[in-house]
Write a protein that holds these residues in place. Structure first.
Motif: not given
Length: 346
Positions: A198-219
């Motif tokens: 959702g809206h929080i998950g989408q924003q968090l995914a972008s931030l995590a990627r910018l912070a050099d984390f590997e990111v996976a989103v599941l829904d």
């Protein structure tokens, strides 16, 4: 810190055939904006990726890079980060030694080196990146069984003692004879699994990627878990339901689980599974009232108080966040704080 994002960016530039430079902090003293191992990629047109901390230090590094790209000769310079002395107009009160060196795409050794580095980061295999700082630049990737790839040559009698003295968690500078080396451990930066697109998950995914984390989103909602909503995230999964949300995922101590589904029942379903995993971080969105209600139910199911103490809920740092992006920032701040604390105690 070496990261999958940095290695992929280097590979992309090498594959494009464009020569460019890397500026990296190879030593620092006192207060500096970034620490040893931080890197900045500089293209011929002045465009950059990643960071040395911004400000005047990066301006000077970019200027050095333009000179290096013209001459092909690496340069090392020490910057005094103290505005009162008028050196580079910064108030950090420390020093940073910066090496700027060119990468020539015509030299296939660079491509082989960064391919091996990217593979090692993604597969989470331990290793070290060895950079010879003096008398001439060289770089090698080594695993526990020996050298894997490199630019220039390094004999076994040289790298074996270096790795014996290396730190498995932090970069370290070592001297061997007339040569000076920087040894950096190859450590996966962690993978953030976000349950809820959702809206929080989408924003968090972008931030995590910018912070050099590997990111996976599941829904479990295809209208949210898709490339239109998450164009920069490589791993986006539409779940049949949250019942088997963690099935098939490689969850370990470097995994960070963030539970932000669209309903309490989804949060509870994922949390049950998360508590049975080896995840290094578990965070769940919600008020204290919601938390207490879900915790009471989990205690009735046989989970212990010690199990529940692993969970960060309400998730995020207390910054009076209200909007989705503010909440995502508060969550990312907490995750970054935890990552930094783990590095410092290892």
């Amino acid at each position: 810190m070496l990261s999958p994002a940095l290695s992929q960016d280097v590979l992309h530039l090498l594959a494009s055939g464009e020569s460019f430079a890397i500026a990296m902090i190879v030593d620092h003293q006192g207060s500096a904006p970034r620490h040893t191992g931080s890197r900045l990629l500089i293209r011929r047109n002045g465009q950059t990726r990643h960071s040395l901390g911004g400000g005047a230090l990066e301006v000077q590094a970019i200027r050095l890079a333009q000179q290096v790209l013209e001459t092909g000769v690496p340069l090392t310079q020490t910057f005094v980060l103290n505005a009162e002395r008028g050196d580079v107009g910064m108030l950090c009160g420390g020093q940073a030694k910066v090496l700027v060196h060119p990468l020539d795409p015509a030299n296939r050794e660079w491509l082989n080196l960064y391919r091996a580095l990217a593979d090692r980061l993604v597969t989470r295999q331990p290793g070290w990146l060895i950079t010879r700082l003096t008398p001439e630049i060289g770089q090698w990737l080594a695993g526990e069984d020996g050298l894997i790839a490199g630019v220039a040559r390094l004999k076994a009698e040289a790298w074996t003692p270096l790795l014996n003295s290396a730190n498995r968690r932090r970069p370290v500078c070592l001297t061997q004879g007339q040569a000076r080396f920087l040894i950096e451990p190859v450590i996966h930066p962690g993978k953030v699994y976000i349950f809820g697109a959702g809206h929080i998950g989408q924003q968090l995914a972008s931030l995590a990627r910018l912070a050099d984390f590997e990111v996976a989103v599941l829904d479990d909602r295809p209208e949210f878990a898709n490339r239109d909503c998450l164009p920069l995230i490589e791993q986006v999964t539409v779940l049949p339901s949250y019942t088997e949300a963690l099935a098939g995922l490689a969850i370990d101590e470097n995994s960070l689980l963030v539970i932000v589904t669209h309903a309490h029942v989804g949060d509870l379903t994922v949390l049950r599974q998360a508590l049975r995993s080896q995840a290094g971080y578990i965070g769940m969105i919600g008020s204290r009232r919601k938390r207490d209600s879900l915790y009471a139910r989990l205690l009735e199911e046989g989970f212990t108080a010690a199990d529940l103490q692993r969970v960060h809920c309400p998730i995020g740092m207390a910054i009076s966040a209200e909007t989705p992006v503010e909440i995502a920032i508060s969550i990312m701040a907490e995750i970054i704080q935890i990552r930094a604390a783990r590095r410092s105690c290892r």
